[in-house]
Design a protein around this motif. Structure first.
Motif, PDB file in Angstrom:
ATOM      1  N   VAL A   1      45.468  33.682  31.426  1.00 42.76           N
ATOM      2  CA  VAL A   1      44.368  32.767  31.756  1.00 42.76           C
ATOM      3  C   VAL A   1      44.358  32.464  33.242  1.00 42.76           C
ATOM      4  N   GLN A   2      45.523  32.321  33.851  1.00 41.76           N
ATOM      5  CA  GLN A   2      45.585  32.066  35.289  1.00 41.76           C
ATOM      6  C   GLN A   2      45.093  33.268  36.083  1.00 41.76           C
ATOM      7  N   ARG A   3      45.379  34.460  35.588  1.00 38.92           N
ATOM      8  CA  ARG A   3      44.883  35.658  36.272  1.00 38.92           C
ATOM      9  C   ARG A   3      43.367  35.722  36.186  1.00 38.92           C
ATOM     10  N   ALA A   4      42.829  35.362  35.015  1.00 36.09           N
ATOM     11  CA  ALA A   4      41.372  35.303  34.875  1.00 36.09           C
ATOM     12  C   ALA A   4      40.788  34.234  35.785  1.00 36.09           C
ATOM     13  N   ALA A   5      41.518  33.120  35.947  1.00 41.14           N
ATOM     14  CA  ALA A   5      41.055  32.039  36.808  1.00 41.14           C
ATOM     15  C   ALA A   5      40.962  32.492  38.257  1.00 41.14           C
ATOM     16  N   ILE A   6      41.935  33.307  38.703  1.00 45.34           N
ATOM     17  CA  ILE A   6      41.889  33.830  40.067  1.00 45.34           C
ATOM     18  C   ILE A   6      40.661  34.705  40.263  1.00 45.34           C
ATOM     19  N   LEU A   7      40.368  35.548  39.286  1.00 44.52           N
ATOM     20  CA  LEU A   7      39.168  36.387  39.371  1.00 44.52           C
ATOM     21  C   LEU A   7      37.908  35.531  39.446  1.00 44.52           C
ATOM     22  N   MET A   8      37.877  34.447  38.687  1.00 44.51           N
ATOM     23  CA  MET A   8      36.724  33.547  38.712  1.00 44.51           C
ATOM     24  C   MET A   8      36.552  32.907  40.084  1.00 44.51           C
ATOM     25  N   MET A   9      37.663  32.631  40.757  1.00 49.15           N
ATOM     26  CA  MET A   9      37.599  32.035  42.095  1.00 49.15           C
ATOM     27  C   MET A   9      37.088  33.037  43.127  1.00 49.15           C
ATOM     28  N   LEU A  10      37.181  34.320  42.795  1.00 50.99           N
ATOM     29  CA  LEU A  10      36.814  35.360  43.762  1.00 50.99           C
ATOM     30  C   LEU A  10      35.365  35.817  43.646  1.00 50.99           C
ATOM     31  N   VAL A  11      34.759  35.645  42.477  1.00 53.26           N
ATOM     32  CA  VAL A  11      33.433  36.239  42.256  1.00 53.26           C
ATOM     33  C   VAL A  11      32.296  35.388  42.793  1.00 53.26           C
ATOM     34  N   GLY A  12      32.568  34.185  43.204  1.00 50.87           N
ATOM     35  CA  GLY A  12      31.507  33.332  43.730  1.00 50.87           C
ATOM     36  C   GLY A  12      30.982  32.357  42.690  1.00 50.87           C
ATOM     37  N   GLU A  13      30.409  31.259  43.169  1.00 52.38           N
ATOM     38  CA  GLU A  13      29.999  30.172  42.288  1.00 52.38           C
ATOM     39  C   GLU A  13      28.941  30.598  41.273  1.00 52.38           C
ATOM     40  N   GLU A  14      27.938  31.328  41.735  1.00 55.44           N
ATOM     41  CA  GLU A  14      26.826  31.682  40.845  1.00 55.44           C
ATOM     42  C   GLU A  14      27.293  32.603  39.719  1.00 55.44           C
ATOM     43  N   THR A  15      28.066  33.637  40.070  1.00 57.48           N
ATOM     44  CA  THR A  15      28.565  34.557  39.050  1.00 57.48           C
ATOM     45  C   THR A  15      29.515  33.853  38.096  1.00 57.48           C
ATOM     46  N   ALA A  16      30.403  33.012  38.664  1.00 59.40           N
ATOM     47  CA  ALA A  16      31.341  32.276  37.824  1.00 59.40           C
ATOM     48  C   ALA A  16      30.604  31.380  36.839  1.00 59.40           C
ATOM     49  N   ALA A  17      29.516  30.764  37.294  1.00 59.25           N
ATOM     50  CA  ALA A  17      28.734  29.892  36.413  1.00 59.25           C
ATOM     51  C   ALA A  17      28.134  30.673  35.262  1.00 59.25           C
ATOM     52  N   HIS A  18      27.648  31.897  35.529  1.00 57.61           N
ATOM     53  CA  HIS A  18      27.086  32.738  34.469  1.00 57.61           C
ATOM     54  C   HIS A  18      28.155  33.109  33.447  1.00 57.61           C
ATOM     55  N   VAL A  19      29.366  33.396  33.930  1.00 55.17           N
ATOM     56  CA  VAL A  19      30.458  33.737  33.022  1.00 55.17           C
ATOM     57  C   VAL A  19      30.803  32.547  32.135  1.00 55.17           C
ATOM     58  N   LEU A  20      30.893  31.367  32.732  1.00 55.81           N
ATOM     59  CA  LEU A  20      31.251  30.170  31.970  1.00 55.81           C
ATOM     60  C   LEU A  20      30.220  29.849  30.899  1.00 55.81           C
ATOM     61  N   LYS A  21      28.959  30.135  31.187  1.00 50.75           N
ATOM     62  CA  LYS A  21      27.894  29.868  30.210  1.00 50.75           C
ATOM     63  C   LYS A  21      28.082  30.682  28.937  1.00 50.75           C
ATOM     64  N   ALA A  22      28.753  31.810  29.047  1.00 49.65           N
ATOM     65  CA  ALA A  22      28.946  32.680  27.890  1.00 49.65           C
ATOM     66  C   ALA A  22      30.186  32.308  27.087  1.00 49.65           C
ATOM     67  N   MET A  23      30.907  31.295  27.531  1.00 51.21           N
ATOM     68  CA  MET A  23      32.157  30.912  26.864  1.00 51.21           C
ATOM     69  C   MET A  23      31.965  29.687  25.983  1.00 51.21           C
ATOM     70  N   SER A  24      32.904  29.515  25.069  1.00 50.81           N
ATOM     71  CA  SER A  24      32.902  28.323  24.215  1.00 50.81           C
ATOM     72  C   SER A  24      33.447  27.138  25.000  1.00 50.81           C
ATOM     73  N   PRO A  25      33.193  25.891  24.546  1.00 50.05           N
ATOM     74  CA  PRO A  25      33.705  24.707  25.258  1.00 50.05           C
ATOM     75  C   PRO A  25      35.210  24.737  25.451  1.00 50.05           C
ATOM     76  N   SER A  26      35.942  25.177  24.440  1.00 43.27           N
ATOM     77  CA  SER A  26      37.399  25.203  24.569  1.00 43.27           C
ATOM     78  C   SER A  26      37.850  26.229  25.598  1.00 43.27           C
ATOM     79  N   GLU A  27      37.148  27.372  25.654  1.00 46.26           N
ATOM     80  CA  GLU A  27      37.486  28.401  26.636  1.00 46.26           C
ATOM     81  C   GLU A  27      37.182  27.929  28.049  1.00 46.26           C
ATOM     82  N   VAL A  28      36.063  27.231  28.210  1.00 46.07           N
ATOM     83  CA  VAL A  28      35.703  26.690  29.522  1.00 46.07           C
ATOM     84  C   VAL A  28      36.758  25.691  29.980  1.00 46.07           C
TER      85      VAL A  28
END
Length: 339
Positions: free
Chosen positions: A14-41
C-alpha cells in the motif's frame, strides 16, 4: 526510524502504491481514488502521509518495480500502435495526429504494410482506390478485421464483392507478391519493409471481415459472389457469425434477442443446439418460459436437420438486425455498443 529512513524493502504494498499516487499528479490521483471503495481510499490516503519523506533511491526502486510489473502484464512495446494513435487523435484531432504519425511511425516492421494501422479507414480507402484489385485485396486482408470492414465500406459497391472474393481466395502470400506490395508502399510512403512469406487472407479472414459489415451490405456482396462462385459464397456463409456463436454473447443481449423470436422458431432452433448453448439460452428466460420451450421440444420428436438449420438462420437474422440497429452487441461480430 524516521519516515525518511524507510527503505524500499520496508515499504508495504500500500505504501508503494501511495508513492505512485504522489507521483502521478493531483488530477490523475483524484481519478484513481474515485474508482476505489471508501475503505481503500482511507487506507491509501493514510499511507500517503507515511511516505512523504522517502528518499529518491526508494522512489526510484518503486518506479522500477512498477515498470517491471507493467511490462509483464501489458503489451507495451508490442502492438502499441492503436494506443498511440488514439492518444494523438484525442489530443490533436485526427488531421494533426495523422501528420504527426506520418513522421514518427516505426522505421521497421514485420508486416509490410503495418503503417496502415496508423491510418483511419477513409485515408486507407483513398490511398488504395487506384490500385489493382489484387493489391487492394492484399492490403485489406492484412488489416485488422474491423478496420478492413470499414475500408471495404468506403470502396465502390461494384468493387466490394470482388475484393471479398479475392481475400477469401488468398492463402500463403510469397515474397514475390509482397515485393509488388512493397513497391506500392514505397511509392506511397517512401518506406522500406521486410519481405517474408506471410499467411494472410483466406475464407475465414474474409468471413471475419464480413462479420463487421451491416447485413444489407453483406447480402449484396454475397449475392454478387454467388454469381461467380457459389461454393465460395457458401463457404463464406459457413464461416460467418453462426448460431453457435451466440454462446459468446452476454445474457443481456441474448434476453433482448429472445424477446424478438417467435416461440415455434426458437423451439426448432434449440432442437439442434448443443447442450451448452441450449442451457445458456434457456437460462436467459424465465423458469416458466424455459419449461414451456423444453416441453414443446420434447413433443416435437425427431425433426429434419434442414428445418433446424433454417430456424437457426432466422434467429441469426434477427440477431444481426438488432446488432445493426445498435440494440445489442454480438460477441465475435462488429457492431455498435449496447445502450
Amino acid at each position: 526510524m524516521s519516515r525518511k529512513d524507510l527503505s524500499f524493502e520496508q515499504l508495504s504494498p500500500v505504501q508503494r502504491a501511495a508513492i505512485l499516487m504522489m507521483l502521478v499528479g493531483e488530477e490523475t490521483a483524484a481519478h484513481v481514488l474515485k474508482a476505489m471503495s471508501p475503505s481503500e481510499v482511507e487506507e491509501l490516503g493514510a499511507a500517503m502521509y507515511t511516505v512523504r519523506g522517502v528518499s529518491h533511491e526508494t522512489v526510484d526502486a518503486v518506479l522500477d518495480e512498477f515498470f517491471d510489473m507493467l511490462r509483464d502484464q501489458t503489451d507495451i512495446g508490442y502492438g502499441a500502435n492503436a494506443y498511440v494513435r488514439n492518444v494523438l487523435n484525442n489530443a490533436l484531432g485526427s488531421y494533426k495526429a495523422q501528420s504527426v504519425l506520418s513522421r514518427i511511425k516505426p522505421a521497421s516492421s514485420e508486416r509490410p504494410i503495418e503503417i496502415l494501422d496508423w491510418m483511419d479507414a477513409p485515408a486507407i480507402a483513398e490511398l488504395i482506390l487506384d490500385e489493382h484489385p489484387q493489391i487492394i485485396s492484399l492490403i485489406v486482408a492484412s488489416l485488422d478485421f474491423s478496420q478492413a470492414a470499414d475500408v471495404l465500406k468506403l470502396l465502390p459497391e461494384d468493387l466490394q464483392p470482388e475484393i471479398v472474393q479475392r481475400v477469401a481466395n488468398l492463402t500463403t502470400v510469397q515474397p514475390e507478391a509482397l515485393r509488388e506490395l512493397e513497391e506500392v508502399m514505397q511509392r506511397k510512403f517512401k518506406a522500406n519493409t521486410t519481405l517474408r512469406a506471410s499467411q494472410i487472407g483466406g475464407v475465414k479472414a474474409a468471413a471475419k471481415i464480413m462479420n463487421f459489415t451491416r447485413q444489407n451490405m453483406e447480402q449484396r456482396i454475397l449475392k454478387e459472389i454467388k454469381k461467380d462462385d457459389k461454393d465460395l459464397m457458401e463457404a463464406l456463409q459457413d464461416n460467418m457469425f453462426v448460431f453457435e456463436n451466440l454462446i459468446k454473447s452476454d445474457d443481456r443481449a441474448l434476453q433482448t434477442l429472445l424477446r424478438g423470436i417467435e416461440q415455434e422458431i426458437l423451439v426448432m432452433a434449440l432442437k439442434g443446439a448443443d447442450g451448452a448453448l441450449r442451457s445458456k439460452l434457456l437460462g436467459c428466460m424465465s423458469t416458466r418460459a424455459a419449461a414451456n420451450i423444453m416441453d414443446e421440444m420434447d413433443s416435437l420428436g425427431p425433426v429434419r436437420l434442414t428445418a433446424v438449420q433454417q430456424a437457426q438462420k432466422e434467429v441469426i437474422s434477427v440477431a444481426r438486425r438488432l446488432a445493426d440497429e445498435g440494440t445489442i452487441t454480438l460477441a465475435g461480430r462488429g457492431g455498435e455498443k449496447m445502450v
